[in-house]
Design a protein around this motif. Structure first.
Motif, mmCIF file in Angstrom:
data_model
loop_
_atom_site.group_PDB
_atom_site.id
_atom_site.type_symbol
_atom_site.label_atom_id
_atom_site.label_comp_id
_atom_site.label_asym_id
_atom_site.label_seq_id
_atom_site.Cartn_x
_atom_site.Cartn_y
_atom_site.Cartn_z
ATOM 1 N N PHE A 139 43.384 4.259 -46.750
ATOM 2 C CA PHE A 139 42.440 5.228 -46.224
ATOM 3 C C PHE A 139 41.002 4.714 -46.179
ATOM 4 O O PHE A 139 40.162 5.294 -45.507
ATOM 5 N N LEU A 140 40.713 3.663 -46.917
ATOM 6 C CA LEU A 140 39.347 3.148 -47.022
ATOM 7 C C LEU A 140 39.331 1.699 -46.553
ATOM 8 O O LEU A 140 39.857 0.811 -47.228
ATOM 9 N N GLU A 141 38.718 1.461 -45.403
ATOM 10 C CA GLU A 141 38.738 0.131 -44.797
ATOM 11 C C GLU A 141 38.131 -0.947 -45.676
ATOM 12 O O GLU A 141 38.587 -2.085 -45.684
ATOM 13 N N GLU A 142 37.085 -0.611 -46.431
ATOM 14 C CA GLU A 142 36.401 -1.633 -47.232
ATOM 15 C C GLU A 142 37.140 -1.984 -48.520
ATOM 16 O O GLU A 142 36.763 -2.911 -49.214
ATOM 17 N N GLU A 143 38.198 -1.233 -48.841
ATOM 18 C CA GLU A 143 38.958 -1.513 -50.063
ATOM 19 C C GLU A 143 40.025 -2.572 -49.789
ATOM 20 O O GLU A 143 40.749 -2.482 -48.807
ATOM 21 N N GLU A 144 40.084 -3.546 -50.655
ATOM 22 C CA GLU A 144 41.076 -4.613 -50.557
ATOM 23 C C GLU A 144 41.793 -4.752 -51.875
ATOM 24 O O GLU A 144 41.189 -4.604 -52.923
ATOM 25 N N VAL A 145 43.060 -5.074 -51.823
ATOM 26 C CA VAL A 145 43.815 -5.346 -53.038
ATOM 27 C C VAL A 145 43.942 -6.861 -53.165
ATOM 28 O O VAL A 145 44.411 -7.533 -52.249
ATOM 29 N N ALA B 246 34.425 10.984 -48.599
ATOM 30 C CA ALA B 246 33.272 11.863 -48.369
ATOM 31 C C ALA B 246 31.966 11.086 -48.474
ATOM 32 O O ALA B 246 31.045 11.298 -47.685
ATOM 33 N N HIS B 247 31.894 10.165 -49.440
ATOM 34 C CA HIS B 247 30.681 9.354 -49.579
ATOM 35 C C HIS B 247 30.499 8.420 -48.377
ATOM 36 O O HIS B 247 29.376 8.238 -47.885
ATOM 37 N N ASN C 20 40.311 10.928 -56.011
ATOM 38 C CA ASN C 20 39.370 9.799 -56.033
ATOM 39 C C ASN C 20 39.142 9.254 -54.634
ATOM 40 O O ASN C 20 38.002 8.982 -54.231
ATOM 41 N N VAL C 21 40.220 9.082 -53.888
ATOM 42 C CA VAL C 21 40.120 8.529 -52.538
ATOM 43 C C VAL C 21 39.403 9.511 -51.609
ATOM 44 O O VAL C 21 38.543 9.115 -50.816
#
Length: 174
Positions: free
Chosen positions: A114-120, A43-44, A37-38
């Protein structure tokens, strides 16, 4: 049916620990799916950052014909198949199925790395804790053996009030 004809599934009194191998396969499938998924999301993001003339071909929206996207597809769509087949062959469904929650937790943990725009968020953490508790409890207390139920036994379960109540509750909450 005869359980021996189905292969080495976990049955009552399984001293060989086949259910543990099945559980390990289920966890492996979840790990592969989470990383896939990550990788696909990466890739997107990579595709969106490229100059239009340098972008990979997209025959349909969301399908990016890049090496990274194909790696994500393999991790999500190919590797989990044999692991899931083995998991369900070696362990009871009641033990294997809840482990799918591991995919959510791992994606939640590795995504932001790995994805800067993802936040928990705190809501994500609370939901993750509920999932971890649920997966842990079902793995510990769930049946480690398959049950071979014929049609009459299944019909009897459907006439049992707790089964009816559980099905109604599931239908209403979904």
């Amino acid at each position: 049916g005869d359980m021996a004809a189905c292969g080495p599934t976990a049955v009552a009194g399984d001293a060989g620990g086949l259910w543990a191998a099945g559980l390990a396969c289920a966890v492996g499938s979840s790990v592969s799916t989470a990383f896939g998924n990550v990788v696909q999301k990466m890739a997107h993001i990579q595709q969106a950052a490229r100059e239009p003339a340098r972008r990979f071909r997209e025959p349909l929206p969301g399908i990016v014909l890049s090496p990274r996207w194909f790696a994500g597809v393999a991790l999500v769509g190919l590797l989990p198949i044999p692991l899931d087949v083995l998991a369900f062959a070696l362990a009871a469904q009641s033990l294997v199925t809840p482990v799918g929650g591991v995919t959510l937790i791992l994606t939640q943990v590795i995504g932001p790395r790995f994805l800067e725009e993802e936040e928990v968020t705190w809501t994500d953490i609370a939901a993750g804790c509920v999932i971890v508790v649920g997966v842990t409890l079902t793995s510990i207390f769930g049946s480690h053996a398959d049950q071979d139920l014929d049609l009459d036994a299944l019909r009897a379960l459907w006439r049992h009030r707790p089964t009816i109540a559980a099905e109604i509750l599931a239908a209403v909450t979904i």
